[in-house]
Design a protein around this motif. Structure first.
Motif, PDB file in Angstrom:
ATOM      1  N   CYS A 101      65.583  44.300  11.746  1.00  0.00           N
ATOM      2  CA  CYS A 101      64.954  45.102  12.793  1.00  0.00           C
ATOM      3  C   CYS A 101      63.841  46.001  12.250  1.00  0.00           C
ATOM      4  N   CYS A 113      71.218  46.194   6.067  1.00  0.00           N
ATOM      5  CA  CYS A 113      71.406  46.826   7.369  1.00  0.00           C
ATOM      6  C   CYS A 113      72.235  48.090   7.187  1.00  0.00           C
ATOM      7  N   HIS A 120      69.904  49.537  13.764  1.00  0.00           N
ATOM      8  CA  HIS A 120      69.479  48.687  14.891  1.00  0.00           C
ATOM      9  C   HIS A 120      70.190  49.091  16.179  1.00  0.00           C
TER      10      HIS A 120
HETATM   11  S1  FES Z   1      69.371  45.052  11.446  1.00  0.00           S
HETATM   12 FE1  FES Z   1      68.073  46.659  10.854  1.00  0.00          FE
HETATM   13  S2  FES Z   1      69.430  48.321  10.594  1.00  0.00           S
HETATM   14 FE2  FES Z   1      70.687  46.698  11.187  1.00  0.00          FE
END
Ligand code: FES
Length: 64
Positions: A41, A50, A54
């Motif tokens: 993201c 991550c 997101h």
């Molecule tokens: S996919 Fe970007 S913070 Fe989780």
């Protein structure tokens, strides 16, 4: 056939399964692991991983 599988999760990170070596652009080892979740993201503060941002940002696959 590779022993690594990369699966986009619904509205979330890329799930990487298999023995992988994740490196910085200069080749420095970041992590060796058999499971990782990579940000797709752009909001993570812990890239390339991550950190859950997101969800906070309301990112969805449709917003790519
Ligand atoms: S996919 Fe970007 S913070 Fe989780």
């Amino acid at each position: 056939m590779s022993d690594v599988t990369i699966t986009p999760t619904t509205d979330g990170p890329l799930e990487v399964s298999g023995e992988v070596r994740i490196e910085a652009p200069d080749g420095t080892l970041i992590r060796e692991t058999s499971k990782a979740y990579l940000c797709r993201c752009g909001y993570s503060k812990a890239k390339p991983f991550c950190d859950g941002s997101h969800k906070r940002e309301g990112w969805t696959e449709a917003s790519e």
